[in-house]
Design a protein around this motif. Structure first.
Motif, PDB file in Angstrom:
ATOM      1  N   GLU A 180      56.232  61.454 -50.323  1.00  0.00           N
ATOM      2  CA  GLU A 180      55.591  61.354 -51.646  1.00  0.00           C
ATOM      3  C   GLU A 180      56.275  62.298 -52.635  1.00  0.00           C
ATOM      4  O   GLU A 180      56.407  61.980 -53.812  1.00  0.00           O
ATOM      5  CB  GLU A 180      54.100  61.710 -51.548  1.00  0.00           C
ATOM      6  N   LEU A 181      56.697  63.447 -52.129  1.00  0.00           N
ATOM      7  CA  LEU A 181      57.415  64.384 -53.001  1.00  0.00           C
ATOM      8  C   LEU A 181      58.659  63.691 -53.565  1.00  0.00           C
ATOM      9  O   LEU A 181      58.927  63.752 -54.768  1.00  0.00           O
ATOM     10  CB  LEU A 181      57.816  65.650 -52.230  1.00  0.00           C
ATOM     11  N   LYS A 182      59.395  63.028 -52.666  1.00  0.00           N
ATOM     12  CA  LYS A 182      60.632  62.353 -53.120  1.00  0.00           C
ATOM     13  C   LYS A 182      60.311  61.329 -54.200  1.00  0.00           C
ATOM     14  O   LYS A 182      61.041  61.179 -55.177  1.00  0.00           O
ATOM     15  CB  LYS A 182      61.325  61.671 -51.937  1.00  0.00           C
ATOM     16  N   LYS A 183      59.175  60.622 -54.008  1.00  0.00           N
ATOM     17  CA  LYS A 183      58.803  59.588 -54.991  1.00  0.00           C
ATOM     18  C   LYS A 183      58.402  60.197 -56.337  1.00  0.00           C
ATOM     19  O   LYS A 183      58.551  59.572 -57.381  1.00  0.00           O
ATOM     20  CB  LYS A 183      57.635  58.747 -54.460  1.00  0.00           C
ATOM     21  N   LEU A 184      57.845  61.426 -56.271  1.00  0.00           N
ATOM     22  CA  LEU A 184      57.370  62.050 -57.520  1.00  0.00           C
ATOM     23  C   LEU A 184      58.515  62.583 -58.389  1.00  0.00           C
ATOM     24  O   LEU A 184      58.363  62.771 -59.586  1.00  0.00           O
ATOM     25  CB  LEU A 184      56.424  63.213 -57.196  1.00  0.00           C
ATOM     26  N   ILE A 185      59.658  62.845 -57.743  1.00  0.00           N
ATOM     27  CA  ILE A 185      60.782  63.405 -58.510  1.00  0.00           C
ATOM     28  C   ILE A 185      61.306  62.346 -59.480  1.00  0.00           C
ATOM     29  O   ILE A 185      61.517  61.195 -59.096  1.00  0.00           O
ATOM     30  CB  ILE A 185      61.903  63.882 -57.554  1.00  0.00           C
ATOM     31  N   SER A 186      61.487  62.762 -60.726  1.00  0.00           N
ATOM     32  CA  SER A 186      61.981  61.823 -61.736  1.00  0.00           C
ATOM     33  C   SER A 186      63.022  62.543 -62.598  1.00  0.00           C
ATOM     34  O   SER A 186      63.190  63.762 -62.464  1.00  0.00           O
ATOM     35  CB  SER A 186      60.811  61.351 -62.618  1.00  0.00           C
ATOM     36  N   PRO A 187      63.696  61.830 -63.474  1.00  0.00           N
ATOM     37  CA  PRO A 187      64.658  62.509 -64.362  1.00  0.00           C
ATOM     38  C   PRO A 187      63.990  63.564 -65.243  1.00  0.00           C
ATOM     39  O   PRO A 187      64.652  64.407 -65.825  1.00  0.00           O
ATOM     40  CB  PRO A 187      65.220  61.365 -65.219  1.00  0.00           C
ATOM     41  N   LYS A 188      62.662  63.510 -65.320  1.00  0.00           N
ATOM     42  CA  LYS A 188      61.947  64.486 -66.154  1.00  0.00           C
ATOM     43  C   LYS A 188      61.519  65.723 -65.373  1.00  0.00           C
ATOM     44  O   LYS A 188      60.952  66.655 -65.945  1.00  0.00           O
ATOM     45  CB  LYS A 188      60.706  63.819 -66.759  1.00  0.00           C
ATOM     46  N   THR A 189      61.741  65.718 -64.044  1.00  0.00           N
ATOM     47  CA  THR A 189      61.311  66.879 -63.247  1.00  0.00           C
ATOM     48  C   THR A 189      62.172  68.087 -63.581  1.00  0.00           C
ATOM     49  O   THR A 189      63.397  68.032 -63.476  1.00  0.00           O
ATOM     50  CB  THR A 189      61.439  66.578 -61.731  1.00  0.00           C
ATOM     51  N   ARG A 190      61.512  69.195 -63.942  1.00  0.00           N
ATOM     52  CA  ARG A 190      62.252  70.408 -64.315  1.00  0.00           C
ATOM     53  C   ARG A 190      62.185  71.484 -63.242  1.00  0.00           C
ATOM     54  O   ARG A 190      63.041  72.346 -63.170  1.00  0.00           O
ATOM     55  CB  ARG A 190      61.704  70.977 -65.638  1.00  0.00           C
ATOM     56  N   LEU A 191      61.094  71.465 -62.439  1.00  0.00           N
ATOM     57  CA  LEU A 191      60.922  72.520 -61.433  1.00  0.00           C
ATOM     58  C   LEU A 191      59.945  72.029 -60.369  1.00  0.00           C
ATOM     59  O   LEU A 191      59.024  71.270 -60.685  1.00  0.00           O
ATOM     60  CB  LEU A 191      60.345  73.782 -62.095  1.00  0.00           C
ATOM     61  N   ILE A 192      60.176  72.484 -59.129  1.00  0.00           N
ATOM     62  CA  ILE A 192      59.176  72.259 -58.074  1.00  0.00           C
ATOM     63  C   ILE A 192      58.657  73.642 -57.683  1.00  0.00           C
ATOM     64  O   ILE A 192      59.444  74.558 -57.444  1.00  0.00           O
ATOM     65  CB  ILE A 192      59.803  71.537 -56.860  1.00  0.00           C
ATOM     66  N   SER A 193      57.330  73.794 -57.658  1.00  0.00           N
ATOM     67  CA  SER A 193      56.741  75.092 -57.356  1.00  0.00           C
ATOM     68  C   SER A 193      55.712  74.917 -56.244  1.00  0.00           C
ATOM     69  O   SER A 193      54.662  74.320 -56.455  1.00  0.00           O
ATOM     70  CB  SER A 193      56.084  75.650 -58.625  1.00  0.00           C
ATOM     71  N   VAL A 194      56.036  75.400 -55.050  1.00  0.00           N
ATOM     72  CA  VAL A 194      55.150  75.169 -53.899  1.00  0.00           C
ATOM     73  C   VAL A 194      54.932  76.439 -53.098  1.00  0.00           C
ATOM     74  O   VAL A 194      55.765  77.345 -53.108  1.00  0.00           O
ATOM     75  CB  VAL A 194      55.710  74.093 -52.923  1.00  0.00           C
ATOM     76  N   THR A 195      53.833  76.429 -52.381  1.00  0.00           N
ATOM     77  CA  THR A 195      53.538  77.576 -51.531  1.00  0.00           C
ATOM     78  C   THR A 195      54.302  77.459 -50.215  1.00  0.00           C
ATOM     79  O   THR A 195      54.507  76.358 -49.691  1.00  0.00           O
ATOM     80  CB  THR A 195      52.022  77.700 -51.281  1.00  0.00           C
ATOM     81  N   TYR A 196      54.719  78.602 -49.696  1.00  0.00           N
ATOM     82  CA  TYR A 196      55.407  78.627 -48.393  1.00  0.00           C
ATOM     83  C   TYR A 196      54.356  78.424 -47.297  1.00  0.00           C
ATOM     84  O   TYR A 196      54.516  77.579 -46.411  1.00  0.00           O
ATOM     85  CB  TYR A 196      56.110  79.981 -48.241  1.00  0.00           C
ATOM     86  N   VAL A 197      53.264  79.200 -47.405  1.00  0.00           N
ATOM     87  CA  VAL A 197      52.185  79.124 -46.412  1.00  0.00           C
ATOM     88  C   VAL A 197      50.875  78.943 -47.165  1.00  0.00           C
ATOM     89  O   VAL A 197      50.597  79.687 -48.108  1.00  0.00           O
ATOM     90  CB  VAL A 197      52.124  80.422 -45.573  1.00  0.00           C
ATOM     91  N   SER A 198      50.065  77.969 -46.725  1.00  0.00           N
ATOM     92  CA  SER A 198      48.778  77.736 -47.392  1.00  0.00           C
ATOM     93  C   SER A 198      47.783  78.822 -47.015  1.00  0.00           C
ATOM     94  O   SER A 198      47.597  79.117 -45.828  1.00  0.00           O
ATOM     95  CB  SER A 198      48.221  76.371 -46.994  1.00  0.00           C
ATOM     96  N   ASN A 199      47.117  79.390 -48.029  1.00  0.00           N
ATOM     97  CA  ASN A 199      46.134  80.448 -47.768  1.00  0.00           C
ATOM     98  C   ASN A 199      44.848  79.892 -47.165  1.00  0.00           C
ATOM     99  O   ASN A 199      44.012  80.650 -46.689  1.00  0.00           O
ATOM    100  CB  ASN A 199      45.815  81.232 -49.051  1.00  0.00           C
ATOM    101  N   VAL A 200      44.694  78.556 -47.159  1.00  0.00           N
ATOM    102  CA  VAL A 200      43.486  77.947 -46.604  1.00  0.00           C
ATOM    103  C   VAL A 200      43.789  77.292 -45.254  1.00  0.00           C
ATOM    104  O   VAL A 200      43.099  77.524 -44.259  1.00  0.00           O
ATOM    105  CB  VAL A 200      42.938  76.858 -47.566  1.00  0.00           C
ATOM    106  N   LEU A 201      44.825  76.474 -45.234  1.00  0.00           N
ATOM    107  CA  LEU A 201      45.123  75.665 -44.052  1.00  0.00           C
ATOM    108  C   LEU A 201      46.025  76.395 -43.059  1.00  0.00           C
ATOM    109  O   LEU A 201      46.099  76.028 -41.890  1.00  0.00           O
ATOM    110  CB  LEU A 201      45.824  74.366 -44.476  1.00  0.00           C
ATOM    111  N   GLY A 202      46.737  77.388 -43.559  1.00  0.00           N
ATOM    112  CA  GLY A 202      47.693  78.111 -42.713  1.00  0.00           C
ATOM    113  C   GLY A 202      49.016  77.368 -42.554  1.00  0.00           C
ATOM    114  O   GLY A 202      49.957  77.911 -41.971  1.00  0.00           O
ATOM    115  N   THR A 203      49.099  76.148 -43.068  1.00  0.00           N
ATOM    116  CA  THR A 203      50.317  75.346 -42.918  1.00  0.00           C
ATOM    117  C   THR A 203      51.544  76.098 -43.422  1.00  0.00           C
ATOM    118  O   THR A 203      51.528  76.639 -44.533  1.00  0.00           O
ATOM    119  CB  THR A 203      50.213  74.043 -43.755  1.00  0.00           C
ATOM    120  N   ILE A 204      52.587  76.119 -42.592  1.00  0.00           N
ATOM    121  CA  ILE A 204      53.879  76.663 -43.043  1.00  0.00           C
ATOM    122  C   ILE A 204      54.691  75.471 -43.526  1.00  0.00           C
ATOM    123  O   ILE A 204      55.058  74.588 -42.740  1.00  0.00           O
ATOM    124  CB  ILE A 204      54.624  77.396 -41.900  1.00  0.00           C
ATOM    125  N   ASN A 205      54.921  75.416 -44.814  1.00  0.00           N
ATOM    126  CA  ASN A 205      55.617  74.247 -45.372  1.00  0.00           C
ATOM    127  C   ASN A 205      57.124  74.305 -45.098  1.00  0.00           C
ATOM    128  O   ASN A 205      57.705  75.396 -45.036  1.00  0.00           O
ATOM    129  CB  ASN A 205      55.373  74.177 -46.885  1.00  0.00           C
TER     130      ASN A 205
END
Ligand code: PLP
Length: 407
Positions: free
Chosen positions: A156-181
């Motif tokens: 879905e991330l790949k699909k969201l990227i468009s010519p208008k995308t200027r920056l991607i800002s994501v968490t490394y580790v979720s403070n709720v789920l603990g997921t390590i991205n």
């Protein structure tokens, strides 16, 4: 290396506190970590022996304080393996670091209709600064969804990227789920399209080795207080080239070259982004905290915390009606859960009466709560000074609460 937890705990006097007559079981490390004696002593030491405003005086104390603060910058540089020490900007926390980037990056690089991609598991600190830019500049936020395990859907991330995308800002580790991205993958996807990436490492640097050059991230942010350091200090790492292009965030002393009523020029990095007297005492103590955990070793810390995570997950799974939110295999030592229909506040308050400190509520991630279909959760988050015995007490406490509600 196997950690000597008993010895480590002696470094943290607060861990022998009693709450309502019971030994404190501190499982709210995701919110803030406790401080080892060396960090508190460093703060005292600087105030007692070296205190003077930095960068401003020719006198001995001012130079000494400046040297210590600039040495601290070198310690952070080496901690995240930044190429240059001027790529390390001190702020007052992760929140301020993200606000700085949102303000200055968007001012330089974004116009109406441009897009910033974040994810559904972001802390409010990585949502609201971008929303402010939506209203100031008319940019648009795009949000990467998560799957049922609490992992980012990279397709879905790949699909969201468009010519208008200027920056991607994501968490490394979720403070709720603990997921390590998989931030390395995200950065690779983004860079193939020349899009810079900001990594919110507020829940990562205390658990994992982070190497900004290896990751090749463009910005990385974190808070000292979650890293066994003092409150009031944050770090913004940014690539020199980008930081040089970005306008200052705040104006004032230290960030200037020359000031006249005809116009002002700005200082070079990192000072361009450090307006006013910095929190140099706590910056110095941040370096002490980093040296402390480096001495223990992040590899050993991770191995031990993984053990605690596994043990606690196994024990919690045995409790009837307990549901864990966040079941990725790539997980840090954070467990969010709910039991039956017991309200998270009730669970938290009753555990507190047993001396157990857990966090309850939305964890500053209301959009994620909405996605999970809950109002809030109970969160236990572990540090390397926690023990399996403490987990046993937590599990027994939860069972007691369940029995109370059953009756
Ligand atoms: N990002 C994440 C993932 C966090 O967990 C937190 C704090 O819990 C923050 C940002 C904000 O950190 P601070 O309040 O130290 O600025």
């Amino acid at each position: 290396m196997k950690l000597d937890i008993k010895k480590i705990r002696e470094d943290f006097p607060i861990l022998s506190t009693r709450i309502y007559g019971k030994p404190l079981i501190y499982l709210d490390n995701g919110a803030t970590t406790q401080k080892p004696k060396c960090v508190v002593e460093e703060i005292e030491n600087v105030y007692y022996t070296t205190n003077a405003n930095v960068h401003r005086g020719v006198h001995h104390l001012s130079q000494q304080a400046t040297d210590l603060a600039e040495d601290a910058r070198n310690v952070v540089q080496s901690f995240v393996n930044a190429k240059h020490n001027h790529e390390v900007i001190f702020t007052k926390g992760t929140t301020e670091s993200i606000n700085l980037v949102a303000h200055s990056f968007c001012q330089q690089f974004c116009s109406e209709g441009d897009e910033i991609i974040i994810s559904a598991m972001e802390h409010h600190a990585n949502i609201v600064p971008w929303q402010l830019q939506e209203s100031i500049r008319g940019i648009k936020l795009r949000v990467v969804p998560i799957n049922e395990k609490g992992e980012l859907k990279l397709d879905e991330l790949k699909k969201l990227i468009s010519p208008k995308t200027r920056l991607i800002s994501v968490t490394y580790v979720s403070n709720v789920l603990g997921t390590i991205n998989p931030v390395d993958e995200i950065i690779e996807i983004a860079h193939k399209r020349n899009i810079p990436v900001l990594i919110d490492a507020a829940q990562a640097v205390q658990h994992l080795e982070v190497d900004v050059q290896k990751l090749d991230c463009d910005f990385l942010v974190f808070s000292a207080h979650k890293l066994y350091g003092p409150t009031g200090v944050g770090v913004l790492y940014g690539k020199e080239e980008l930081l040089n292009k970005m306008p200052p965030y705040q104006g004032g002393g230290e960030m200037i070259g020359t000031v006249s009523f005809k116009g002002t020029t700005f200082n070079e990095l990192p000072f361009k982004f450090e307006a006013g007297t910095p929190n140099y005492v706590d910056v110095i103590a941040t370096a002490t905290a980093i040296k402390y955990i480096k001495n223990i070793g992040l590899d050993s810390i991770k191995a031990y915390e993984d053990e605690l995570l596994q043990y606690c997950t196994d024990e919690l799974t045995k409790i009837d009606g307990l549901r864990i939110y966040g079941t990725s295999v790539h997980k840090s030592s954070v467990i969010s859960f709910l039991v039956n229909n017991i309200h998270h506040y009730d669970m938290g308050m009753l555990l507190d009466k047993m001396g157990i400190a857990v966090r309850t509520g939305h964890h500053c991630a209301q959009p994620l709560m909405e996605e999970l279909g809950v109002e809030g959760t109970v969160r236990a988050s572990f540090a390397f000074y926690n023990t399996k015995e403490e987990i046993d007490i937590l599990v027994a406490g939860i069972k007691r609460v369940v029995t109370m509600f059953a009756n």
